[in-house]
Write an enzyme that holds these catalytic residues in place. Structure first.
Site, PDB file in Angstrom:
ATOM      1  N   HIS A   1      -1.171  -4.423   4.416  1.00  0.00           N
ATOM      2  CA  HIS A   1       0.286  -4.878   4.380  1.00  0.00           C
ATOM      3  C   HIS A   1       0.862  -4.569   5.400  1.00  0.00           C
ATOM      4  CE1 HIS A   1       0.272  -0.755   3.376  1.00  0.00           C
ATOM      5  NE2 HIS A   1      -0.291  -0.753   2.481  1.00  0.00           N
ATOM      6  N   GLU A   2       2.346  -4.391   5.564  1.00  0.00           N
ATOM      7  CA  GLU A   2       2.845  -4.261   6.780  1.00  0.00           C
ATOM      8  C   GLU A   2       2.854  -2.806   7.033  1.00  0.00           C
ATOM      9  OE1 GLU A   2       5.634  -3.972   9.747  1.00  0.00           O
ATOM     10  OE2 GLU A   2       4.749  -5.800   8.866  1.00  0.00           O
TER      11      GLU A   2
ATOM     12  N   GLY B   1      -8.451  -1.997   3.571  1.00  0.00           N
ATOM     13  CA  GLY B   1      -8.145  -3.455   3.404  1.00  0.00           C
ATOM     14  C   GLY B   1      -7.072  -3.680   2.349  1.00  0.00           C
ATOM     15  N   TYR B   2      -6.649  -5.006   2.143  1.00  0.00           N
ATOM     16  CA  TYR B   2      -5.731  -5.510   1.295  1.00  0.00           C
ATOM     17  C   TYR B   2      -4.391  -5.132   2.172  1.00  0.00           C
ATOM     18  CZ  TYR B   2      -3.563  -7.825  -2.623  1.00  0.00           C
ATOM     19  OH  TYR B   2      -2.935  -9.061  -3.400  1.00  0.00           O
TER      20      TYR B   2
ATOM     21  N   GLY C   1      -1.174   6.457   8.567  1.00  0.00           N
ATOM     22  CA  GLY C   1       0.080   6.490   7.820  1.00  0.00           C
ATOM     23  C   GLY C   1       0.614   7.767   7.342  1.00  0.00           C
TER      24      GLY C   1
ATOM     25  N   HIS D   1       0.088  -1.077   7.112  1.00  0.00           N
ATOM     26  CA  HIS D   1      -1.250  -1.287   8.001  1.00  0.00           C
ATOM     27  C   HIS D   1      -0.827  -1.985   9.425  1.00  0.00           C
ATOM     28  CE1 HIS D   1      -2.986  -0.917   3.928  1.00  0.00           C
ATOM     29  NE2 HIS D   1      -3.388  -0.229   4.622  1.00  0.00           N
TER      30      HIS D   1
ATOM     31  N   ASP E   1       0.375   9.014   3.489  1.00  0.00           N
ATOM     32  CA  ASP E   1      -0.890   9.893   3.057  1.00  0.00           C
ATOM     33  C   ASP E   1      -0.814  11.129   3.877  1.00  0.00           C
ATOM     34  OD1 ASP E   1      -2.224   7.891   1.051  1.00  0.00           O
ATOM     35  OD2 ASP E   1      -2.338   6.655   2.910  1.00  0.00           O
TER      36      ASP E   1
END
Length: 305
Positions: free
Chosen positions: A49-50, A46-47, A162, A52, A165
Protein backbone atom coordinates in the site's frame (compact mmCIF):
# COMPACT_ATOMS: atom_id res chain seq x y z
CA UNK A 1 26.53 6.55 8.26
CA UNK A 2 26.48 5.71 4.56
CA UNK A 3 26.60 8.87 2.40
CA UNK A 4 23.46 9.61 0.41
CA UNK A 5 23.66 9.43 -3.37
CA UNK A 6 20.45 10.33 -5.22
CA UNK A 7 19.57 8.41 -8.36
CA UNK A 8 16.19 7.69 -9.95
CA UNK A 9 15.06 4.25 -11.05
CA UNK A 10 13.39 4.16 -14.45
CA UNK A 11 13.38 0.43 -15.19
CA UNK A 12 10.78 -2.27 -14.66
CA UNK A 13 11.74 -4.25 -11.56
CA UNK A 14 13.57 -7.53 -12.02
CA UNK A 15 11.67 -10.31 -10.23
CA UNK A 16 13.95 -12.80 -8.49
CA UNK A 17 12.83 -15.86 -6.54
CA UNK A 18 16.09 -17.55 -5.52
CA UNK A 19 18.69 -16.45 -2.98
CA UNK A 20 21.58 -17.40 -5.25
CA UNK A 21 20.23 -15.36 -8.15
CA UNK A 22 19.57 -12.33 -5.93
CA UNK A 23 23.10 -12.41 -4.53
CA UNK A 24 24.49 -12.70 -8.05
CA UNK A 25 22.45 -9.71 -9.28
CA UNK A 26 23.44 -7.50 -6.33
CA UNK A 27 27.10 -8.48 -6.65
CA UNK A 28 27.00 -7.54 -10.34
CA UNK A 29 25.51 -4.16 -9.44
CA UNK A 30 28.22 -3.57 -6.85
CA UNK A 31 30.93 -4.30 -9.43
CA UNK A 32 29.59 -1.99 -12.10
CA UNK A 33 28.20 0.89 -10.02
CA UNK A 34 30.16 4.07 -9.28
CA UNK A 35 31.49 4.40 -5.74
CA UNK A 36 28.93 5.85 -3.35
CA UNK A 37 25.82 4.48 -5.08
CA UNK A 38 24.43 2.43 -2.22
CA UNK A 39 21.95 -0.43 -2.02
CA UNK A 40 18.64 0.24 -0.25
CA UNK A 41 16.35 -2.51 1.02
CA UNK A 42 12.65 -2.54 1.89
CA UNK A 43 11.51 -5.82 3.49
CA UNK A 44 7.74 -6.45 3.39
CA UNK A 45 5.14 -9.17 3.63
CA UNK A 46 3.43 -7.92 0.51
CA UNK A 47 -0.08 -6.66 -0.23
CA UNK A 48 1.65 -3.34 -0.72
CA UNK A 49 0.00 0.00 0.00
CA UNK A 50 1.05 3.65 0.10
CA UNK A 51 3.00 3.08 3.30
CA UNK A 52 5.26 0.60 1.53
CA UNK A 53 5.39 2.82 -1.55
CA UNK A 54 6.69 5.71 0.56
CA UNK A 55 9.54 3.51 1.81
CA UNK A 56 10.39 2.50 -1.74
CA UNK A 57 10.36 6.09 -2.97
CA UNK A 58 12.69 7.17 -0.20
CA UNK A 59 15.05 4.29 -0.86
CA UNK A 60 15.04 5.04 -4.57
CA UNK A 61 15.89 8.69 -3.86
CA UNK A 62 18.74 7.81 -1.50
CA UNK A 63 20.33 4.79 -3.16
CA UNK A 64 21.53 3.61 -6.53
CA UNK A 65 19.70 0.27 -6.25
CA UNK A 66 16.51 -0.50 -4.34
CA UNK A 67 15.64 -4.08 -3.43
CA UNK A 68 12.12 -4.94 -2.26
CA UNK A 69 11.37 -8.28 -0.64
CA UNK A 70 7.87 -9.76 -0.55
CA UNK A 71 7.72 -12.71 1.81
CA UNK A 72 4.96 -13.74 4.22
CA UNK A 73 7.13 -15.09 7.01
CA UNK A 74 5.55 -18.06 8.81
CA UNK A 75 7.92 -17.77 11.78
CA UNK A 76 6.25 -14.60 13.04
CA UNK A 77 2.70 -15.95 13.10
CA UNK A 78 1.28 -17.72 16.15
CA UNK A 79 -0.84 -20.90 15.94
CA UNK A 80 -4.13 -18.97 16.05
CA UNK A 81 -3.09 -16.07 13.81
CA UNK A 82 -3.90 -15.27 10.20
CA UNK A 83 -0.99 -16.78 8.21
CA UNK A 84 -3.21 -18.65 5.75
CA UNK A 85 -5.62 -15.73 5.40
CA UNK A 86 -2.96 -13.00 5.18
CA UNK A 87 -3.76 -11.08 1.96
CA UNK A 88 -1.55 -11.83 -1.02
CA UNK A 89 -1.64 -10.24 -4.47
CA UNK A 90 1.51 -10.57 -6.55
CA UNK A 91 0.24 -8.49 -9.48
CA UNK A 92 -0.69 -5.64 -7.13
CA UNK A 93 2.69 -5.82 -5.41
CA UNK A 94 4.59 -5.69 -8.69
CA UNK A 95 2.52 -2.71 -9.87
CA UNK A 96 3.30 -0.78 -6.67
CA UNK A 97 6.96 -1.76 -6.90
CA UNK A 98 7.20 -0.57 -10.48
CA UNK A 99 5.52 2.75 -9.72
CA UNK A 100 7.58 3.41 -6.59
CA UNK A 101 11.15 2.90 -7.73
CA UNK A 102 12.02 -0.71 -6.87
CA UNK A 103 14.78 -2.13 -9.07
CA UNK A 104 14.64 -5.71 -7.82
CA UNK A 105 11.71 -7.56 -6.25
CA UNK A 106 12.73 -10.63 -4.27
CA UNK A 107 9.75 -13.02 -4.01
CA UNK A 108 10.96 -16.28 -2.50
CA UNK A 109 8.82 -19.29 -1.64
CA UNK A 110 8.86 -20.55 1.95
CA UNK A 111 10.98 -23.53 0.92
CA UNK A 112 13.59 -21.15 -0.52
CA UNK A 113 13.92 -19.23 2.76
CA UNK A 114 13.52 -22.28 4.99
CA UNK A 115 14.63 -25.37 3.05
CA UNK A 116 15.00 -27.29 6.32
CA UNK A 117 13.51 -27.00 9.79
CA UNK A 118 15.18 -24.00 11.42
CA UNK A 119 17.49 -24.93 14.29
CA UNK A 120 18.70 -21.36 14.74
CA UNK A 121 16.70 -18.34 15.87
CA UNK A 122 17.53 -14.72 16.64
CA UNK A 123 16.02 -13.46 19.88
CA UNK A 124 16.23 -9.89 21.15
CA UNK A 125 15.44 -9.51 24.84
CA UNK A 126 14.43 -6.42 26.76
CA UNK A 127 12.49 -4.66 24.00
CA UNK A 128 10.33 -7.64 23.01
CA UNK A 129 8.56 -8.59 26.23
CA UNK A 130 6.08 -5.69 26.16
CA UNK A 131 3.40 -4.40 23.76
CA UNK A 132 3.01 -6.81 20.83
CA UNK A 133 5.65 -9.10 22.28
CA UNK A 134 3.49 -9.72 25.36
CA UNK A 135 0.34 -10.53 23.40
CA UNK A 136 2.09 -12.38 20.54
CA UNK A 137 4.69 -14.70 22.15
CA UNK A 138 7.47 -15.63 19.74
CA UNK A 139 6.45 -13.02 17.19
CA UNK A 140 9.59 -10.93 17.43
CA UNK A 141 11.85 -14.00 17.38
CA UNK A 142 10.32 -14.70 13.98
CA UNK A 143 10.77 -11.09 12.88
CA UNK A 144 14.38 -10.89 14.07
CA UNK A 145 15.26 -14.22 12.48
CA UNK A 146 13.84 -13.45 9.05
CA UNK A 147 15.20 -9.89 8.99
CA UNK A 148 18.65 -11.20 9.90
CA UNK A 149 18.42 -13.74 7.07
CA UNK A 150 17.27 -11.07 4.60
CA UNK A 151 19.99 -8.61 5.64
CA UNK A 152 22.58 -11.36 5.20
CA UNK A 153 21.18 -12.20 1.77
CA UNK A 154 20.83 -8.64 0.44
CA UNK A 155 23.67 -6.99 2.41
CA UNK A 156 22.19 -3.52 1.89
CA UNK A 157 23.69 -0.22 2.99
CA UNK A 158 20.32 1.01 4.24
CA UNK A 159 17.11 -0.79 5.26
CA UNK A 160 13.79 1.06 5.51
CA UNK A 161 10.98 0.38 7.98
CA UNK A 162 7.73 2.15 8.84
CA UNK A 163 7.40 3.80 12.24
CA UNK A 164 3.86 2.42 12.56
CA UNK A 165 5.58 -0.78 13.70
CA UNK A 166 7.60 1.16 16.26
CA UNK A 167 8.42 -1.84 18.45
CA UNK A 168 9.63 -3.74 15.39
CA UNK A 169 11.92 -0.83 14.52
CA UNK A 170 13.30 -0.80 18.08
CA UNK A 171 13.91 -4.56 17.93
CA UNK A 172 15.70 -4.37 14.59
CA UNK A 173 17.79 -1.37 15.60
CA UNK A 174 18.95 -3.18 18.73
CA UNK A 175 19.60 -6.42 16.83
CA UNK A 176 21.69 -4.62 14.20
CA UNK A 177 23.66 -2.83 16.91
CA UNK A 178 24.27 -5.92 19.04
CA UNK A 179 25.27 -8.16 16.11
CA UNK A 180 27.35 -5.49 14.32
CA UNK A 181 25.35 -5.87 11.12
CA UNK A 182 26.70 -3.21 8.73
CA UNK A 183 23.44 -1.53 7.74
CA UNK A 184 21.77 1.80 8.54
CA UNK A 185 18.20 1.23 9.78
CA UNK A 186 16.00 4.08 8.52
CA UNK A 187 12.66 4.59 10.31
CA UNK A 188 10.11 6.42 8.18
CA UNK A 189 6.91 8.20 9.30
CA UNK A 190 3.59 6.37 9.52
CA UNK A 191 1.47 6.83 6.41
CA UNK A 192 -2.27 7.34 6.86
CA UNK A 193 -5.50 7.36 4.91
CA UNK A 194 -7.11 10.77 4.41
CA UNK A 195 -9.38 10.07 7.40
CA UNK A 196 -6.38 9.28 9.63
CA UNK A 197 -6.45 5.48 9.74
CA UNK A 198 -2.88 4.15 9.71
CA UNK A 199 -2.21 2.25 6.52
CA UNK A 200 -1.97 -1.51 7.05
CA UNK A 201 -2.44 -4.61 4.94
CA UNK A 202 -4.84 -5.79 7.65
CA UNK A 203 -7.24 -2.91 6.94
CA UNK A 204 -8.39 -5.17 4.10
CA UNK A 205 -10.23 -7.30 6.69
CA UNK A 206 -12.36 -4.51 8.18
CA UNK A 207 -16.03 -4.24 7.31
CA UNK A 208 -17.64 -0.81 7.01
CA UNK A 209 -18.68 -0.49 10.69
CA UNK A 210 -15.33 -1.75 11.96
CA UNK A 211 -13.41 0.63 9.76
CA UNK A 212 -15.54 3.60 10.80
CA UNK A 213 -15.04 2.84 14.49
CA UNK A 214 -11.31 2.18 13.99
CA UNK A 215 -10.84 5.91 13.29
CA UNK A 216 -10.94 6.41 17.07
CA UNK A 217 -7.33 5.20 17.17
CA UNK A 218 -5.84 8.10 15.23
CA UNK A 219 -8.35 10.61 16.66
CA UNK A 220 -7.45 9.73 20.24
CA UNK A 221 -3.70 9.70 19.56
CA UNK A 222 -4.03 13.16 18.03
CA UNK A 223 -5.04 14.46 21.47
CA UNK A 224 -1.89 13.16 23.18
CA UNK A 225 0.17 16.37 22.79
CA UNK A 226 -2.66 18.42 24.31
CA UNK A 227 -2.92 16.08 27.28
CA UNK A 228 0.85 16.25 27.79
CA UNK A 229 0.73 20.05 27.70
CA UNK A 230 -1.97 19.92 30.37
CA UNK A 231 0.34 17.91 32.62
CA UNK A 232 -0.86 14.35 32.04
CA UNK A 233 1.23 11.53 33.50
CA UNK A 234 1.50 8.09 31.90
CA UNK A 235 -1.28 6.67 34.08
CA UNK A 236 -3.72 9.47 33.22
CA UNK A 237 -2.88 9.28 29.53
CA UNK A 238 -3.48 5.53 29.42
CA UNK A 239 -6.77 5.92 31.32
CA UNK A 240 -7.99 8.66 28.96
CA UNK A 241 -7.07 6.73 25.81
CA UNK A 242 -8.68 3.57 27.17
CA UNK A 243 -11.93 5.39 27.90
CA UNK A 244 -12.06 7.04 24.49
CA UNK A 245 -11.37 3.84 22.58
CA UNK A 246 -13.56 1.58 24.72
CA UNK A 247 -16.52 3.88 23.96
CA UNK A 248 -16.60 2.34 20.48
CA UNK A 249 -18.81 -0.78 20.73
CA UNK A 250 -16.66 -2.90 18.43
CA UNK A 251 -13.32 -1.99 20.02
CA UNK A 252 -11.57 -4.73 22.00
CA UNK A 253 -8.39 -3.29 23.54
CA UNK A 254 -5.31 -5.52 23.54
CA UNK A 255 -3.00 -2.93 25.09
CA UNK A 256 -2.49 0.79 25.56
CA UNK A 257 0.89 1.72 27.00
CA UNK A 258 3.45 4.50 27.36
CA UNK A 259 7.17 3.68 27.37
CA UNK A 260 10.50 5.39 26.86
CA UNK A 261 11.88 4.84 23.39
CA UNK A 262 13.72 2.97 21.98
CA UNK A 263 14.49 0.96 25.13
CA UNK A 264 10.77 0.49 25.92
CA UNK A 265 11.15 0.97 29.67
CA UNK A 266 8.23 1.94 31.94
CA UNK A 267 7.84 5.56 32.98
CA UNK A 268 6.86 6.81 36.41
CA UNK A 269 3.09 6.40 36.45
CA UNK A 270 2.35 9.67 38.26
CA UNK A 271 5.11 11.95 36.92
CA UNK A 272 4.02 14.54 34.32
CA UNK A 273 5.24 13.40 30.93
CA UNK A 274 6.26 16.94 29.98
CA UNK A 275 9.15 16.64 32.44
CA UNK A 276 10.56 13.72 30.45
CA UNK A 277 13.43 14.70 28.14
CA UNK A 278 13.79 11.40 26.26
CA UNK A 279 11.48 10.25 23.43
CA UNK A 280 8.24 8.60 24.55
CA UNK A 281 6.20 6.02 22.66
CA UNK A 282 2.43 5.97 23.13
CA UNK A 283 1.38 2.66 21.60
CA UNK A 284 -1.85 0.75 21.28
CA UNK A 285 -3.29 -2.40 19.78
CA UNK A 286 -7.04 -2.83 19.40
CA UNK A 287 -9.20 -5.46 17.72
CA UNK A 288 -12.21 -4.52 15.65
CA UNK A 289 -14.00 -7.75 14.94
CA UNK A 290 -11.26 -10.25 14.09
CA UNK A 291 -8.83 -7.59 12.90
CA UNK A 292 -6.05 -6.47 15.20
CA UNK A 293 -4.80 -2.95 14.45
CA UNK A 294 -1.80 -1.15 15.92
CA UNK A 295 -0.97 2.54 15.99
CA UNK A 296 1.33 4.80 17.95
CA UNK A 297 2.71 8.26 18.50
CA UNK A 298 6.42 8.88 19.09
CA UNK A 299 7.28 12.27 20.54
CA UNK A 300 9.59 14.15 22.85
CA UNK A 301 7.31 15.54 25.62
CA UNK A 302 9.78 18.31 26.47
CA UNK A 303 9.34 19.67 22.95
CA UNK A 304 5.51 19.65 23.01
CA UNK A 305 4.22 23.22 22.97
Amino acid sequence: MTPVTTISSTITPTVIRSIAELRKEIAAYRRRSPEGQAVGFVPTMGYLHEGHASLLRRSSAENGLTVLSVFVNPLQFGPNEDLDKYPRDEARDLAVASASGADIVFMPEVREMYPERMLTAVSVSGVTERLCGASRPGHFDGVATVVTKLLNIVQPDRAYFGQKDAQQVAVIERMVKDLNIPVDVIACPTQREKDGLALSSRNFYLNADERRQALILSRSLAQVPLLIREGACAERLIHWLSSEIAAQPLADIDYIDVFSYPDLQPLAADEPLRSTSAPVLVALAVRFGKTRLIDNMLLNPAEVH
